[in-house]
Enzyme design. Structure first.
Site, PDB file in Angstrom:
ATOM      1  N   MET A   1      -4.504  -6.441  -7.316  1.00 59.53           N
ATOM      2  CA  MET A   1      -4.025  -7.540  -8.149  1.00 59.53           C
ATOM      3  C   MET A   1      -5.128  -8.470  -8.642  1.00 59.53           C
ATOM      4  SD  MET A   1      -0.998  -6.569  -8.236  1.00 59.53           S
ATOM      5  CE  MET A   1      -0.300  -7.903  -9.202  1.00 59.53           C
ATOM      6  N   ARG A   2      -6.342  -7.961  -8.702  1.00 60.46           N
ATOM      7  CA  ARG A   2      -7.456  -8.758  -9.201  1.00 60.46           C
ATOM      8  C   ARG A   2      -7.883  -8.269 -10.584  1.00 60.46           C
ATOM      9  NH1 ARG A   2      -8.443 -13.609  -6.850  1.00 60.46           N
ATOM     10  NH2 ARG A   2      -7.268 -13.443  -4.905  1.00 60.46           N
ATOM     11  N   ILE A   3      -8.198  -9.221 -11.462  1.00 58.85           N
ATOM     12  CA  ILE A   3      -8.759  -8.865 -12.768  1.00 58.85           C
ATOM     13  C   ILE A   3     -10.172  -8.355 -12.557  1.00 58.85           C
ATOM     14  CG2 ILE A   3      -9.483  -9.758 -15.009  1.00 58.85           C
ATOM     15  CD1 ILE A   3      -7.225 -11.816 -14.780  1.00 58.85           C
ATOM     16  N   LEU A   4     -10.476  -7.202 -13.121  1.00 63.59           N
ATOM     17  CA  LEU A   4     -11.801  -6.607 -12.963  1.00 63.59           C
ATOM     18  C   LEU A   4     -12.753  -7.122 -14.038  1.00 63.59           C
ATOM     19  CD1 LEU A   4     -10.814  -2.902 -12.235  1.00 63.59           C
ATOM     20  CD2 LEU A   4     -11.492  -4.644 -10.586  1.00 63.59           C
TER      21      LEU A   4
ATOM     22  N   ASN B   1      -5.836   3.803 -12.869  1.00 65.26           N
ATOM     23  CA  ASN B   1      -4.795   2.851 -12.498  1.00 65.26           C
ATOM     24  C   ASN B   1      -3.438   3.495 -12.742  1.00 65.26           C
ATOM     25  OD1 ASN B   1      -3.773   0.279 -11.656  1.00 65.26           O
ATOM     26  ND2 ASN B   1      -3.307  -0.195 -13.794  1.00 65.26           N
TER      27      ASN B   1
ATOM     28  N   GLY C   1       0.772  -1.236   0.000  1.00 61.44           N
ATOM     29  CA  GLY C   1       0.000   0.000   0.000  1.00 61.44           C
ATOM     30  C   GLY C   1       0.801   1.284   0.000  1.00 61.44           C
ATOM     31  N   SER C   2       1.969   1.289  -0.645  1.00 61.76           N
ATOM     32  CA  SER C   2       2.764   2.518  -0.641  1.00 61.76           C
ATOM     33  C   SER C   2       2.079   3.625  -1.447  1.00 61.76           C
ATOM     34  CB  SER C   2       4.169   2.250  -1.176  1.00 61.76           C
ATOM     35  OG  SER C   2       4.140   1.831  -2.529  1.00 61.76           O
ATOM     36  N   ASN C   3       1.416   3.286  -2.546  1.00 64.15           N
ATOM     37  CA  ASN C   3       0.685   4.312  -3.289  1.00 64.15           C
ATOM     38  C   ASN C   3      -0.552   4.776  -2.520  1.00 64.15           C
ATOM     39  OD1 ASN C   3       1.901   5.088  -5.872  1.00 64.15           O
ATOM     40  ND2 ASN C   3       1.769   2.913  -6.360  1.00 64.15           N
TER      41      ASN C   3
ATOM     42  N   HIS D   1       0.682   2.472 -13.598  1.00 61.07           N
ATOM     43  CA  HIS D   1       1.466   1.358 -14.148  1.00 61.07           C
ATOM     44  C   HIS D   1       2.919   1.792 -14.301  1.00 61.07           C
ATOM     45  CE1 HIS D   1       1.985  -2.408 -16.310  1.00 61.07           C
ATOM     46  NE2 HIS D   1       2.698  -1.750 -17.213  1.00 61.07           N
TER      47      HIS D   1
END
Length: 213
Positions: free
Chosen positions: A94-97, A111, A16-18, A113
């Site tokens: 890290m889940r596909i939406l 998002n 959770g750094s972001n 990247h």
């Protein structure tokens, strides 16, 4: 969208750094928003501890307890709507939406990247950049459209790759860029410097033109 301060939800799966960078920007008054919710698919993740310490509500879930991705996203969507969330911020989620969340928040889901998209989408972007021998990489903030890091780009920041860089050293230098860029992009949206409606309209026009060819 509502007027500032915007109501945001942050989705994260790991340390959770972001998330922390966004929370710090809110606390410091550099970001005119309120974090209404942290959504996390790993109840024991470090980011949950960060949110709890900051007094931010947390919604955790265990994916394997649901019959499908759509099923747990319906529960998440209900939480977001109950809290009148304006923007969804993916920060190491890290889940596909599925279409459940993507369609509900199209044009309002961001998002970040660690590459200069469209180069090196997907997992291990830093590793990909090093393997391809490029001299410059960076960070991209983009809208989420359901594809693999394929949504409209909102902002980018470049970083030169140095001789001797490893995946670990390059990631260390990318992280501070992420932590500065993400809150700034959100603030630009809040202030109107980035007009998401125009971005979406422009993207729709491009897509329509391609479909008509």
């Amino acid at each position: 969208m509502s007027k500032a301060p915007f109501r945001i939800a942050v989705f994260a799966s790991g340390s959770g750094s972001n998330f922390q960078a966004i929370a710090d920007a809110v606390k410091a008054g550099r970001l005119d928003a309120t974090i209404e919710l942290l959504v996390c698919d790993r109840p024991k993740a470090k980011v949950v501890e960060r949110a709890t310490k900051a007094g931010i509500p947390v919604y955790t879930f265990t994916p394997k307890e649901y019959a499908s991705r759509q099923a747990y996203e319906q529960d998440i969507l209900a939480e977001l709507r109950d809290r009148k969330v304006d923007l969804v911020i993916l920060a190491g989620y890290m889940r596909i939406l599925t279409e459940v969340l993507v369609e509900a928040y199209w044009g309002r889901m961001l998002n970040i990247h660690p590459s200069l998209l469209p180069s090196f989408p997907g997992l291990h972007a830093v590793r990909q950049a090093l393997a391809h021998g490029v001299k410059v990489t960076g960070v991209t903030v983009h809208l989420v459209d359901g594809g693999l890091d394929s949504g409209p780009i909102l902002a980018q920041c470049a970083l030169a790759i140095e001789d001797g860089d490893t995946e670990e050293s390059l990631e260390r230098r990318i992280h501070p860029i992420e932590h500065a860029l993400y809150p700034q992009v959100i603030q630009d949206i809040v202030q109107g410097a980035i007009d998401l409606d125009r971005v979406v309209q422009a993207n729709n026009s491009i897509t329509d033109g391609m479909n008509n060819q």
